[in-house]
Scaffold this active site. Sequence first.
Site, PDB file in Angstrom:
ATOM      1  N   LYS A 133     -16.099 -15.215   7.012  1.00 44.75           N
ATOM      2  CA  LYS A 133     -17.519 -15.045   7.332  1.00 44.75           C
ATOM      3  C   LYS A 133     -18.422 -14.884   6.123  1.00 44.75           C
ATOM      4  CE  LYS A 133     -17.271 -12.814  11.829  1.00 44.75           C
ATOM      5  NZ  LYS A 133     -17.428 -11.486  12.440  1.00 44.75           N
ATOM      6  N   ARG A 150       0.815  -1.219   0.000  1.00 43.31           N
ATOM      7  CA  ARG A 150       0.000   0.000   0.000  1.00 43.31           C
ATOM      8  C   ARG A 150       0.849   1.271   0.000  1.00 43.31           C
ATOM      9  NH1 ARG A 150      -5.014  -1.697   3.988  1.00 43.31           N
ATOM     10  NH2 ARG A 150      -6.489  -2.163   2.317  1.00 43.31           N
ATOM     11  N   GLY A 177     -12.455  -4.640   1.316  1.00 36.81           N
ATOM     12  CA  GLY A 177     -13.827  -4.203   1.590  1.00 36.81           C
ATOM     13  C   GLY A 177     -14.323  -3.224   0.542  1.00 36.81           C
ATOM     14  N   GLY A 189      -6.647  -7.003   0.972  1.00 34.51           N
ATOM     15  CA  GLY A 189      -5.425  -7.125   1.772  1.00 34.51           C
ATOM     16  C   GLY A 189      -4.962  -8.561   1.940  1.00 34.51           C
TER      17      GLY A 189
HETATM   18  C1  3PG Z   1      -8.552  -1.997   5.113  1.00 34.85           C
HETATM   19  O1  3PG Z   1      -7.453  -2.465   5.378  1.00 34.85           O
HETATM   20  O2  3PG Z   1      -9.571  -2.699   4.991  1.00 34.85           O
HETATM   21  C2  3PG Z   1      -8.654  -0.517   4.874  1.00 34.85           C
HETATM   22  O3  3PG Z   1      -7.444   0.123   5.156  1.00 34.85           O
HETATM   23  C3  3PG Z   1      -9.769   0.057   5.696  1.00 34.85           C
HETATM   24  O4  3PG Z   1      -9.500  -0.206   7.048  1.00 34.85           O
HETATM   25  P1  3PG Z   1     -10.712  -0.547   8.021  1.00 34.85           P
HETATM   26  O5  3PG Z   1     -11.318  -1.827   7.541  1.00 34.85           O
HETATM   27  O6  3PG Z   1     -10.088  -0.658   9.395  1.00 34.85           O
HETATM   28  O7  3PG Z   1     -11.673   0.609   7.938  1.00 34.85           O
END
Ligand code: 3PG
Length: 400
Positions: free
Chosen positions: A207, A38, A381, A357
């Site tokens: 999940k 990132r 996400g 990620g």
């Molecule tokens: C992630 O790693 O999913 C993003 O950086 C967003 O982070 P968060 O899910 O803690 O909001």
Amino acid sequence: MRTIDDLQVTGHRVLVRSDLNVPLDHSGSAPRITDDGRVRASLPTIRALLERNAKVVVCSHLGRPKGAPEAKYSLAPVAERLSELLGVPVAFAGDGGADIAGDRARQVVGGLAEGQVALLENLRFHPGETSKDAADRAAFADELSALAEFYVGDAFGAVHRAHASVAEVPKRLPHAVGQLVLAELEVLRALTSEPARPYAVVLGGSKVSDKLGVIRALLPRVDSLLVGGGMCFTFLAALGHPVGASLLESEMIDTCKSLLAEAGDRLVLPTDVVVAEKFAADAAHRVVAADAIPDGWLGLDIGPEATAVFAGVAGGAATIFWNGPMGVFEFPAFAAGTRGVAEAVAAGSGFSVVGGGDSAAAVRTLGIPETSFTHISTGGGASLEYLEGKTLPGLAALDV
Ligand code: 3PG
Ligand code: MG
């Protein structure tokens, strides 16, 4: 939608919201970044602004501190890595406190010359960043916007969060979409407009409840939806199979039943699984049929037969989106499913997108060259919510 070419940034302060939320290893004396993907993905925008002689103020969250400073989530190691990658000093504005955009930040930002860069401390050390109270978020957004004359939204991994720095600051400053967000959007648009067929999606992760929206949205659009990872056991339970001590969301069984009925043979589950006696790297383990998980054993990977099927579908697809590991790939004994899928996607000639990620980290941990994929997304996400068709606050604020 404006890009940075539409802003006259020369000589001006530009606040760049990046997603520098990198995985850290805390076992040593100082935290160590285990995957700097990132940070590297944030470079094109920062470099483009530096080339235009802007004064660049980068900001990001890291981890999930609860609105107060926590030393282990300091962005200090990221400032160091960013500086190495850019090849220029990065002035770090953290002082251990929660006053992220206060006196210390104003002083550091005020000291920037044209073509220099600063990094603010973790935005989530300030309660206003993630507050449920809109007035708190607005107050913090006011402070952040006072630091700069322009805003560039480049935190693709966080565009699904309605947080102050993501969704409020752009309402206060002339703003543009950064290079990373542009690149990510181009790929997601290709997936959602007319994907070449066959279009296969491989989903893993623990999940079903997290992935339900995207499963519902994708089922009518894809040719195959392959489900592995911890969430496959709730589907196996929905078929009436015993799942032993595997991960199970019992409240989701009925939902999985109706998804299976609706999807027909487009939803593909593993036919065999690797089960272990306990959750440990060295646990006793064996391969069993997916309808014969023994009492007390837990599934930690998809089995070799399922891996071959998944790999065949994924490798032969003209469009493939993969999100989530197939098993506990961090333990070598349970990495074969994830490796098999990753290698098949990498070897295939289709348009291939790795989302998120964990899957991106899996690719790099397994040593598969990143260039074997069309795109590795920095947002898990965020990309799922985009594919689900949701409005993403961080994109809406940038007029996307
Ligand atoms: C992630 O790693 O999913 C993003 O950086 C967003 O982070 P968060 O899910 O803690 O909001
Ligand atoms: Mg997340």
